[in-house]
Design an enzyme around this catalytic site. Structure first.
Site, PDB file in Angstrom:
ATOM      1  N   LYS A 166       0.830  -1.208   0.000  1.00 47.94           N
ATOM      2  CA  LYS A 166       0.000   0.000   0.000  1.00 47.94           C
ATOM      3  C   LYS A 166       0.863   1.257   0.000  1.00 47.94           C
ATOM      4  O   LYS A 166       0.652   2.170  -0.802  1.00 47.94           O
ATOM      5  CB  LYS A 166      -0.944   0.021   1.203  1.00 47.94           C
ATOM      6  N   ASP A 222      -6.297   0.222   1.363  1.00 47.15           N
ATOM      7  CA  ASP A 222      -6.209   0.168   2.818  1.00 47.15           C
ATOM      8  C   ASP A 222      -7.446  -0.547   3.342  1.00 47.15           C
ATOM      9  O   ASP A 222      -8.253  -1.065   2.574  1.00 47.15           O
ATOM     10  CB  ASP A 222      -6.054   1.573   3.416  1.00 47.15           C
TER      11      ASP A 222
END
Length: 147
Positions: free
Chosen positions: A95, A113
């Site tokens: 991420k 996320d």
């Protein structure tokens, strides 16, 4: 952020805390330690005291110093457009790498996320059993690869 590496560090710090808290601590941190060299050589206890308002601050303080050291020594302070290298840095996962590569290098990437994952599953874009990577792959099918 004012320097490319600041985005990397701020994004790494953002795990399990709010953007507001990250912005508060990074404004102090990056003002006091305005170069990778200063950050790499900073007293760990000072970094801990600055970033204490965010979660897992002890681990993140060590990660900050190590990332600063490695970027300085291994990449002459330049944040590379290299997924493998970025993900080899402590505290940096997919991420964070996606955030950095999409913002700094205009790569067409999606940062998944917990919120993106949850909404994707609620909307039926992804299955409840899908991993974060599977959610990312499914989301990529919905968006053009152009920026």
């Amino acid at each position: 952020y004012n320097k490319d590496y600041e985005l990397l560090l701020a994004t790494m710090l953002s795990a399990q805390t709010t953007d507001k808290r990250v912005n508060e601590v990074t404004s102090i941190l990056f003002k006091k330690y305005d170069t990778l060299e200063k950050l790499a050589n900073a007293d760990i206890n000072d970094i801990i005291n600055i970033i204490r308002p965010i979660g897992t601050f002890n681990k993140k303080a060590y990660n900050l110093k190590e990332i600063a050291r490695r970027l300085k020594e291994e990449k002459d302070g330049i944040l590379p457009c290299d997924r493998s290298y970025l993900e080899s840095l402590p505290g940096v996962g997919r991420k964070t790498t996606n955030v950095v590569l999409s913002n700094i290098y205009n790569e067409a990437l999606i940062a998944v996320d917990t919120h993106v994952e949850r909404v994707s599953k609620r909307l039926g874009i992804a299955d409840e059993s899908d991993t974060v990577r599977e959610v990312e792959d499914k989301l990529n099918k919905y968006f053009k690869k152009e920026i």
